[in-house]
Write a protein that holds these residues in place. Sequence first.
Motif, PDB file in Angstrom:
ATOM      1  N   ALA A  59       0.831  -1.206   0.000  1.00 50.04           N
ATOM      2  CA  ALA A  59       0.000   0.000   0.000  1.00 50.04           C
ATOM      3  C   ALA A  59       0.867   1.257   0.000  1.00 50.04           C
ATOM      4  O   ALA A  59       0.567   2.226  -0.709  1.00 50.04           O
ATOM      5  CB  ALA A  59      -0.929  -0.010   1.215  1.00 50.04           C
ATOM      6  N   ASP A  60       1.940   1.244   0.770  1.00 48.91           N
ATOM      7  CA  ASP A  60       2.847   2.388   0.821  1.00 48.91           C
ATOM      8  C   ASP A  60       3.488   2.622  -0.549  1.00 48.91           C
ATOM      9  O   ASP A  60       3.590   3.762  -1.012  1.00 48.91           O
ATOM     10  CB  ASP A  60       3.915   2.155   1.890  1.00 48.91           C
ATOM     11  CG  ASP A  60       4.654   3.411   2.259  1.00 48.91           C
ATOM     12  OD1 ASP A  60       4.011   4.469   2.400  1.00 48.91           O
ATOM     13  OD2 ASP A  60       5.884   3.341   2.421  1.00 48.91           O
ATOM     14  N   ASN A  63       0.802   3.997  -2.934  1.00 41.16           N
ATOM     15  CA  ASN A  63       0.536   5.405  -2.617  1.00 41.16           C
ATOM     16  C   ASN A  63       1.652   6.302  -3.140  1.00 41.16           C
ATOM     17  O   ASN A  63       1.395   7.361  -3.715  1.00 41.16           O
ATOM     18  CB  ASN A  63       0.361   5.601  -1.113  1.00 41.16           C
ATOM     19  CG  ASN A  63      -0.933   5.017  -0.599  1.00 41.16           C
ATOM     20  OD1 ASN A  63      -1.876   4.820  -1.350  1.00 41.16           O
ATOM     21  ND2 ASN A  63      -0.971   4.722   0.685  1.00 41.16           N
ATOM     22  N   LEU A  67       1.273   9.245  -5.960  1.00 40.60           N
ATOM     23  CA  LEU A  67       1.727  10.620  -5.731  1.00 40.60           C
ATOM     24  C   LEU A  67       2.689  11.052  -6.831  1.00 40.60           C
ATOM     25  O   LEU A  67       2.554  12.139  -7.403  1.00 40.60           O
ATOM     26  CB  LEU A  67       2.412  10.729  -4.365  1.00 40.60           C
ATOM     27  CG  LEU A  67       1.509  10.747  -3.142  1.00 40.60           C
ATOM     28  CD1 LEU A  67       2.343  10.590  -1.867  1.00 40.60           C
ATOM     29  CD2 LEU A  67       0.687  12.013  -3.089  1.00 40.60           C
ATOM     30  N   SER A  76       4.650  12.083   1.191  1.00 38.62           N
ATOM     31  CA  SER A  76       3.481  12.944   1.329  1.00 38.62           C
ATOM     32  C   SER A  76       3.761  14.117   2.267  1.00 38.62           C
ATOM     33  O   SER A  76       4.711  14.105   3.047  1.00 38.62           O
ATOM     34  CB  SER A  76       2.298  12.140   1.870  1.00 38.62           C
ATOM     35  OG  SER A  76       2.503  11.830   3.239  1.00 38.62           O
ATOM     36  N   SER A 111       2.251   3.826   8.253  1.00 35.99           N
ATOM     37  CA  SER A 111       2.802   3.119   7.101  1.00 35.99           C
ATOM     38  C   SER A 111       4.233   2.705   7.426  1.00 35.99           C
ATOM     39  O   SER A 111       4.859   3.292   8.309  1.00 35.99           O
ATOM     40  CB  SER A 111       2.788   4.027   5.868  1.00 35.99           C
ATOM     41  OG  SER A 111       3.794   5.010   5.971  1.00 35.99           O
TER      42      SER A 111
END
Length: 121
Positions: A59-60, A63, A67, A76, A111
């Motif tokens: 998931a990290d 993501n 981005l 982020s 995360s």
Amino acid sequence: SNRGDDGGKSPGNAEGGMAGQYRKVCDLVENVLGLLAYQDPHNSPLSHLLTAEHRMEVADGVNAAILESHGNPRCSNLEVLLQHLLVSHDSLQQLQGGRGDGLDTMTSSLSPRAASLLLDH
């Protein structure tokens, strides 16, 4: 001769480059699909792919890729804010001679990248 084969001179063929990332993703997809071959995937040689830690890593990574695909940095704004908070907290503790409360970070809900920022800290 292979199309695009330039003897490893292009950045895409550099170790850790796009070709390396592509191979890593292909291997991961192959292993995930391999889970389907087992009647009980939780007791298979690939069971590590089902752990919460691995799902958080995936998931990290997703993501970060999202981005980046939108022209944003892989880290982020929240992670940058967390880094600033940690530096500020350390500076304050140093100014107080090492006294003061520790920072409750709840690392289990973060995360992997954010947790590593805290744990390496």
